[in-house]
Design a protein around this motif. Structure first.
Motif, mmCIF file in Angstrom:
data_model
loop_
_atom_site.group_PDB
_atom_site.id
_atom_site.type_symbol
_atom_site.label_atom_id
_atom_site.label_comp_id
_atom_site.label_asym_id
_atom_site.label_seq_id
_atom_site.Cartn_x
_atom_site.Cartn_y
_atom_site.Cartn_z
ATOM 1 N N ASN A 112 0.789 -1.229 0.000
ATOM 2 C CA ASN A 112 0.000 0.000 0.000
ATOM 3 C C ASN A 112 0.825 1.286 0.000
ATOM 4 O OD1 ASN A 112 0.853 -0.190 2.614
ATOM 5 N ND2 ASN A 112 -1.174 -0.189 3.548
ATOM 6 N N ALA A 113 2.040 1.196 -0.496
ATOM 7 C CA ALA A 113 2.853 2.368 -0.880
ATOM 8 C C ALA A 113 3.433 3.219 0.246
ATOM 9 C CB ALA A 113 2.090 3.267 -1.869
ATOM 10 N N ALA A 114 2.702 3.355 1.354
ATOM 11 C CA ALA A 114 3.176 4.301 2.371
ATOM 12 C C ALA A 114 2.792 3.873 3.774
ATOM 13 C CB ALA A 114 2.601 5.690 2.096
ATOM 14 N N HIS A 115 3.606 4.280 4.721
ATOM 15 C CA HIS A 115 3.309 4.110 6.149
ATOM 16 C C HIS A 115 3.291 5.470 6.814
ATOM 17 C CE1 HIS A 115 3.731 3.067 10.406
ATOM 18 N NE2 HIS A 115 4.648 4.013 10.438
ATOM 19 N N GLY A 116 2.446 5.627 7.810
ATOM 20 C CA GLY A 116 2.484 6.812 8.665
ATOM 21 C C GLY A 116 2.202 6.451 10.106
ATOM 22 N N SER A 117 2.842 7.147 11.029
ATOM 23 C CA SER A 117 2.610 6.910 12.457
ATOM 24 C C SER A 117 1.132 7.096 12.772
ATOM 25 C CB SER A 117 3.415 7.897 13.297
ATOM 26 O OG SER A 117 4.771 7.896 12.914
ATOM 27 N N ASP A 118 0.625 6.322 13.760
ATOM 28 C CA ASP A 118 -0.807 6.432 14.053
ATOM 29 C C ASP A 118 -1.131 7.375 15.214
ATOM 30 O OD1 ASP A 118 0.061 4.788 16.084
ATOM 31 O OD2 ASP A 118 -1.219 3.093 15.547
ATOM 32 N N LYS A 119 -0.132 7.782 16.014
ATOM 33 C CA LYS A 119 -0.341 8.836 17.004
ATOM 34 C C LYS A 119 0.989 9.495 17.357
ATOM 35 C CE LYS A 119 -1.154 5.367 20.686
ATOM 36 N NZ LYS A 119 -1.224 4.114 19.936
ATOM 37 N N THR A 120 0.953 10.600 18.086
ATOM 38 C CA THR A 120 2.198 11.353 18.316
ATOM 39 C C THR A 120 3.204 10.555 19.153
ATOM 40 O OG1 THR A 120 1.133 12.501 20.142
ATOM 41 C CG2 THR A 120 1.202 13.648 18.047
ATOM 42 N N SER A 121 2.711 9.759 20.114
ATOM 43 C CA SER A 121 3.646 8.961 20.922
ATOM 44 C C SER A 121 4.319 7.901 20.050
ATOM 45 C CB SER A 121 2.927 8.331 22.108
ATOM 46 O OG SER A 121 1.823 7.572 21.667
ATOM 47 N N THR A 122 3.564 7.305 19.143
ATOM 48 C CA THR A 122 4.127 6.335 18.200
ATOM 49 C C THR A 122 5.154 7.019 17.290
ATOM 50 O OG1 THR A 122 1.885 5.425 18.124
ATOM 51 C CG2 THR A 122 3.478 4.495 16.590
ATOM 52 N N ALA A 123 4.841 8.227 16.863
ATOM 53 C CA ALA A 123 5.746 8.957 15.963
ATOM 54 C C ALA A 123 7.111 9.151 16.605
ATOM 55 C CB ALA A 123 5.138 10.308 15.578
ATOM 56 N N ALA A 124 7.152 9.506 17.867
ATOM 57 C CA ALA A 124 8.435 9.719 18.548
ATOM 58 C C ALA A 124 9.239 8.414 18.573
ATOM 59 C CB ALA A 124 8.196 10.226 19.967
ATOM 60 N N ARG A 125 8.587 7.313 18.889
ATOM 61 C CA ARG A 125 9.260 6.010 18.912
ATOM 62 C C ARG A 125 9.735 5.631 17.504
ATOM 63 N NH1 ARG A 125 7.866 0.678 16.572
ATOM 64 N NH2 ARG A 125 9.258 -0.766 17.624
ATOM 65 N N GLU A 126 8.901 5.863 16.513
ATOM 66 C CA GLU A 126 9.256 5.465 15.148
ATOM 67 C C GLU A 126 10.376 6.326 14.569
ATOM 68 O OE1 GLU A 126 5.003 3.452 13.812
ATOM 69 O OE2 GLU A 126 5.633 5.333 12.865
ATOM 70 N N ILE A 127 10.370 7.621 14.870
ATOM 71 C CA ILE A 127 11.446 8.489 14.374
ATOM 72 C C ILE A 127 12.765 8.054 14.999
ATOM 73 C CG2 ILE A 127 12.375 10.854 14.397
ATOM 74 C CD1 ILE A 127 9.385 11.794 14.059
ATOM 75 N N SER A 128 12.751 7.750 16.290
ATOM 76 C CA SER A 128 14.011 7.344 16.934
ATOM 77 C C SER A 128 14.425 5.927 16.538
ATOM 78 C CB SER A 128 13.940 7.504 18.450
ATOM 79 O OG SER A 128 12.935 6.685 18.980
ATOM 80 N N TYR A 129 13.486 5.131 15.992
ATOM 81 C CA TYR A 129 13.849 3.796 15.482
ATOM 82 C C TYR A 129 14.781 3.928 14.276
ATOM 83 C CZ TYR A 129 13.277 -1.178 14.388
ATOM 84 O OH TYR A 129 13.508 -2.521 14.169
ATOM 85 N N PHE A 130 14.573 4.966 13.487
ATOM 86 C CA PHE A 130 15.353 5.141 12.260
ATOM 87 C C PHE A 130 16.435 6.212 12.318
ATOM 88 C CE2 PHE A 130 11.610 3.012 10.435
ATOM 89 C CZ PHE A 130 12.257 2.031 9.693
ATOM 90 N N PHE A 131 16.244 7.239 13.158
ATOM 91 C CA PHE A 131 17.164 8.374 13.122
ATOM 92 C C PHE A 131 17.788 8.650 14.482
ATOM 93 C CE2 PHE A 131 14.048 9.251 9.708
ATOM 94 C CZ PHE A 131 14.920 9.354 8.618
ATOM 95 N N ALA A 132 19.110 8.865 14.461
ATOM 96 C CA ALA A 132 19.794 9.351 15.659
ATOM 97 C C ALA A 132 19.437 10.828 15.833
ATOM 98 C CB ALA A 132 21.294 9.199 15.484
ATOM 99 N N GLY A 133 19.553 11.311 17.039
ATOM 100 C CA GLY A 133 19.185 12.706 17.333
ATOM 101 C C GLY A 133 19.843 13.697 16.385
#
Ligand code: GTP
Ligand code: MG
Length: 144
Positions: A112-133
């Motif tokens: 389905n082409a794309a993923h997006g975080s489902d809430k702001t708390s998830t977004a913080a966890r997902e961003i830090s899963y892929f990116f260092a500060g």
């Protein structure tokens, strides 16, 4: 401003739709705060989608997400999580609204082409899963 984690999934990268999707997201008011292209291992894909472990589609999801490279972005906008999910559309492209990214570029509920975080708390966890500060621009800076 709020952030969300965006993934352009293997199917869309394989079809060379990444540029069009990024252009669309910028046109919708999102700023790219971090971006990279990565090829996930099965273990890395499992870790990212840990919440879905045990679901019937988990193995298929992990195999798909690790089959070829993805493009991962941290995006910023007012109300980013909810607005991004509107722009990508429903999980199943067949049910997604006209003009949404999944309607335009997705083939099936699995691909389905794309993923997006489902809430702001998830977004913080997902961003830090892929990116260092240091890879993500700070907020509230004129040099962002
Ligand atoms: P993501 O942004 O990828 O998290 O999608 P979502 O939040 O719209 O859906 P959800 O988190 O419930 O499911 C995660 C992903 O699992 C979906 O994007 C689909 O790719 C996949 N998925 C969900 N349901 C099914 C299914 O019934 N079959 C298959 N093959 N994949 C599914
Ligand atoms: Mg989800």
């Amino acid at each position: 401003l709020e952030r969300t984690l965006s993934i352009i999934k293997p199917d869309a990268v394989e079809k060379n739709h990444a540029g069009a999707i990024i252009a669309r997201l910028e046109a919708e008011g999102f700023t790219v705060k971090a971006l990279k292209r990565v090829h996930l291992s099965r273990k890395e894909a499992e870790g990212f989608y840990e919440e879905h472990r045990g679901r019937g589609f988990f193995d298929e999801l992990v195999a798909f997400m690790s089959r070829s490279p993805i493009i991962v972005m941290a995006l910023e906008r007012e109300d980013a999580v909810a607005r991004y999910r509107e722009v990508i559309g429903a999980t199943d492209p067949a049910k997604a609204a006209e003009g949404t990214i999944r309607k335009l570029y997705g083939a099936s509920v699995g691909e389905n082409a794309a993923h997006g975080s489902d809430k702001t708390s998830t977004a913080a966890r997902e961003i830090s899963y892929f990116f260092a500060g240091y890879e993500v621009s700070p907020t509230a800076s004129s040099a962002s």
